[in-house]
Scaffold this active site. Structure first.
Site, mmCIF file in Angstrom:
data_model
loop_
_atom_site.group_PDB
_atom_site.id
_atom_site.type_symbol
_atom_site.label_atom_id
_atom_site.label_comp_id
_atom_site.label_asym_id
_atom_site.label_seq_id
_atom_site.Cartn_x
_atom_site.Cartn_y
_atom_site.Cartn_z
ATOM 1 N N ASN A 49 0.811 -1.213 0.000
ATOM 2 C CA ASN A 49 0.000 0.000 0.000
ATOM 3 C C ASN A 49 0.847 1.267 0.000
ATOM 4 O OD1 ASN A 49 -2.291 -1.492 -0.135
ATOM 5 N ND2 ASN A 49 -2.848 -1.292 2.023
ATOM 6 N N ARG A 99 -16.766 2.064 -1.637
ATOM 7 C CA ARG A 99 -15.510 2.804 -1.438
ATOM 8 C C ARG A 99 -15.638 4.205 -2.033
ATOM 9 N NH1 ARG A 99 -11.216 -1.316 -0.779
ATOM 10 N NH2 ARG A 99 -9.818 0.389 -0.294
ATOM 11 N N ARG A 131 -2.497 -10.660 -5.477
ATOM 12 C CA ARG A 131 -2.440 -9.204 -5.623
ATOM 13 C C ARG A 131 -1.501 -8.582 -4.594
ATOM 14 N NH1 ARG A 131 -8.016 -6.556 -4.962
ATOM 15 N NH2 ARG A 131 -6.499 -4.942 -4.541
HETATM 16 C C1 UD1 Z 1 -6.450 1.913 2.400
HETATM 17 C C2 UD1 Z 1 -5.785 0.598 2.101
HETATM 18 C C3 UD1 Z 1 -6.682 -0.561 2.503
HETATM 19 C C4 UD1 Z 1 -7.089 -0.426 3.973
HETATM 20 C C5 UD1 Z 1 -7.691 0.951 4.226
HETATM 21 C C6 UD1 Z 1 -7.994 1.201 5.696
HETATM 22 C C7 UD1 Z 1 -4.447 1.158 0.171
HETATM 23 C C8 UD1 Z 1 -4.228 0.994 -1.276
HETATM 24 N N1 UD1 Z 1 -5.513 0.540 0.685
HETATM 25 O O1 UD1 Z 1 -7.624 1.976 1.602
HETATM 26 O O2 UD1 Z 1 -5.960 -1.775 2.307
HETATM 27 O O3 UD1 Z 1 -8.052 -1.407 4.271
HETATM 28 O O4 UD1 Z 1 -6.764 1.969 3.802
HETATM 29 O O5 UD1 Z 1 -6.841 1.089 6.456
HETATM 30 O O6 UD1 Z 1 -3.673 1.775 0.880
HETATM 31 N N2 UD1 Z 1 -14.059 6.879 2.975
HETATM 32 C C9 UD1 Z 1 -15.066 7.776 2.677
HETATM 33 N N3 UD1 Z 1 -14.829 8.707 1.718
HETATM 34 C C10 UD1 Z 1 -13.635 8.806 1.054
HETATM 35 C C11 UD1 Z 1 -12.616 7.891 1.366
HETATM 36 C C12 UD1 Z 1 -12.850 6.932 2.339
HETATM 37 O O7 UD1 Z 1 -16.144 7.720 3.252
HETATM 38 O O8 UD1 Z 1 -13.479 9.690 0.209
HETATM 39 C C13 UD1 Z 1 -14.292 5.851 4.016
HETATM 40 C C14 UD1 Z 1 -14.176 4.424 3.493
HETATM 41 O O9 UD1 Z 1 -15.381 3.973 2.937
HETATM 42 C C15 UD1 Z 1 -13.797 3.683 4.765
HETATM 43 C C16 UD1 Z 1 -12.921 4.696 5.520
HETATM 44 O O10 UD1 Z 1 -13.244 5.960 4.962
HETATM 45 O O11 UD1 Z 1 -14.947 3.435 5.530
HETATM 46 C C17 UD1 Z 1 -11.444 4.461 5.408
HETATM 47 O O12 UD1 Z 1 -11.077 4.314 4.053
HETATM 48 P P1 UD1 Z 1 -9.633 4.733 3.525
HETATM 49 O O13 UD1 Z 1 -8.717 4.934 4.681
HETATM 50 O O14 UD1 Z 1 -9.785 5.831 2.550
HETATM 51 O O15 UD1 Z 1 -9.204 3.434 2.765
HETATM 52 P P2 UD1 Z 1 -8.377 3.339 1.416
HETATM 53 O O16 UD1 Z 1 -7.365 4.449 1.358
HETATM 54 O O17 UD1 Z 1 -9.309 3.186 0.272
#
Ligand code: UD1
Length: 430
Positions: free
Chosen positions: A23, A122, A397
């Site tokens: 990541n 997501r 992956r």
């Molecule tokens: C990253 C990791 C993933 C890990 C996650 C949480 C990478 C490529 N992936 O995913 O493996 O499970 O962190 O540690 O690094 N959210 C919103 N709006 C947004 C963005 C996020 O509501 O614009 C919510 C998501 O639905 C989730 C939470 O915020 O409930 C955390 O998500 P986020 O930390 O953004 O995860 P990723 O960066 O997608």
């Protein structure tokens, strides 16, 4: 279709070397092409997600020179397209890091909108909110997010929810915005820090990464560097739980023990011994495993990416354990698969109640996503008899040489390439 064929039941014992954090590397590759000079990334994990993102970088015209399996030299000066299509996003969601990276560098980018995924919805609303705050016009139409700014200007941005992806995307764009940006309620994950360190070594001015307030002074250009990715704490944690599940003794090498504190704390709570060294942790599981409760939280809380692995271990621990998944809504899909191996787990909303059973028994199961797939492999290694895990493309992956590393610890696991091959591999592991 590829499968893992596993004969479980023997303790995993020995040493395993952990690779670079997938990541962190995904975000680092996007950040690297923000420079018009060569940027070399070392300690890259050789896993499918990374290779797919490198293809996406090649597609937009960046120079991608794979020096060896774990090193790539990128040249962002040759970028000729600012559009990342759905094909790339579909294969690897993290291609959306090119939104912040290209916007910062060229003040314009167009990236296909990622849909939901195996672990839940997501959204990218927080990414968009942050980029708008920096002055970008954002348009979503025909499945694409288009961002454009005459000039990006630093801003004070409060994140309504802690998001790793949004923090990194905004941090990248803000690195090349005019003036000062403050990101409040920023994600503190080690990979946020890693990307900030990479950008700083390219000349960016980012302070506070790793705390919940990140301060960025924008710069006009970023320069050449060579940077080595941090070790993968999720890969490390997966092997730590494999030690616990199989009553083994594993020295997990090339890690930053501080990044593993939540995992180590839970292992100690359930009755394992965890010994920390400068760059290794040893997990010994010689006593009966006990129940506990776990709530997934942003770092430094217990990671959602390690939720399926601990659940598998608690499934064969004494007593009743409770898992609360607070990050993603659809992260218990593996439970039905694990039930086929004898687990007693009841899911209600975002809570799983686990009644520990004495043992798992081998069955044919299917990996629903990357981390849950790895957790089912752990279950197979602990189970009596043969387990076949289908759909291991998810596991490939994010885990490099997973079966080979497990075999080196004494596991009987083989990768099969077809249905016919499954039978042959069953004989081989017997
Ligand atoms: C990253 C990791 C993933 C890990 C996650 C949480 C990478 C490529 N992936 O995913 O493996 O499970 O962190 O540690 O690094 N959210 C919103 N709006 C947004 C963005 C996020 O509501 O614009 C919510 C998501 O639905 C989730 C939470 O915020 O409930 C955390 O998500 P986020 O930390 O953004 O995860 P990723 O960066 O997608």
């Amino acid at each position: 279709m590829q499968q893992y064929v596993i004969r479980g039941g023997n303790p995993l014992v020995g040493e395993v070397e952990i690779g670079g954090a997938k990541n962190a590397a995904l975000a680092a590759l996007a950040a690297a092409v923000m420079s018009d000079e060569a940027v070399t990334i070392e300690n890259l994990p050789d896993v499918n997600d990374i290779n797919v993102l490198l293809e996406a970088l090649d597609d937009v015209g960046a120079g991608v020179d794979r020096i060896d399996a774990h090193t790539v030299k990128l040249d962002g000066s040759t970028i000729s397209s600012l559009t990342v299509d759905y094909e790339s996003i579909k294969k690897i969601r993290a291609s959306y890091y090119l939104l912040g990276a290209l916007l910062g560098k060229y003040k314009r980018a167009q990236v296909a909108l990622p849909g939901g995924c195996a672990i839940g919805s997501r959204p990218i609303d927080l990414h968009i909110k942050g980029l708008r705050a920096l002055g970008a016009q954002v348009d979503i139409s025909y499945g694409m997010v288009s961002v454009e700014a005459k000039e990006l200007t630093g801003a004070h941005i409060y994140m309504d929810k802690v998001s790793v992806g949004a923090t990194i995307n905004i941090m990248m764009a803000a690195s090349m915005a005019a003036g000062k940006t403050v990101i409040e309620n920023a994600a503190k994950e080690p990979h946020v820090v890693d990307v900030a360190n990479l950008l700083n070594s390219m000349g960016a001015q980012i302070r506070g990464a790793g705390t919940d307030v990140i301060r960025i002074n924008g710069v006009n250009s970023l320069h050449s560097t060579t940077y080595s990715i941090i070790p993968d704490q999720i890969e490390a944690g997966t092997f730590m739980f494999a030690a616990a599940a199989t009553k083994g003794d594993i020295m997990v090498k090339n890690v930053i023990p501080k990044h593993l504190e939540a995992t180590s704390a839970k292992l100690i709570e359930i009755g394992c011994e965890v010994e920390e060294f400068d760059d290794a942790v040893r997990v010994v599981a010689s006593k009966p495993l006990k129940n506990t409760s776990v709530t997934t939280l942003p770092y430094p809380g217990y990671p959602t990416d390690m939720q399926p692995q601990i659940s598998v271990v608690l499934g064969i621990a004494q007593g009743t354990s409770v898992i609360t998944e607070s990050i993603f809504e659809n992260r218990f899909k593996y439970v039905d698969e694990l039930a086929r191996m004898g687990a007693e787990i009841k899911v209600e909303g975002n809570i799983a109640i686990i009644n520990g059973v004495e043992k798992y028994t081998g069955a044919r199961v299917s990996a629903p996503d990357l981390r849950a797939g790895a957790a089912l492999v752990i279950a197979g290694l602990a189970a009596e008899g043969i387990t076949v895990v289908d759909d291991i493309h998810f596991i490939l992956r994010g885990y490099e040489k997973f079966d080979e590393k497990l075999r080196n610890l004494g596991a009987r696991i083989e990768q099969a390439s077809s249905e016919g091959d499954v039978t042959k591999k069953m004989i081989k592991v017997s």
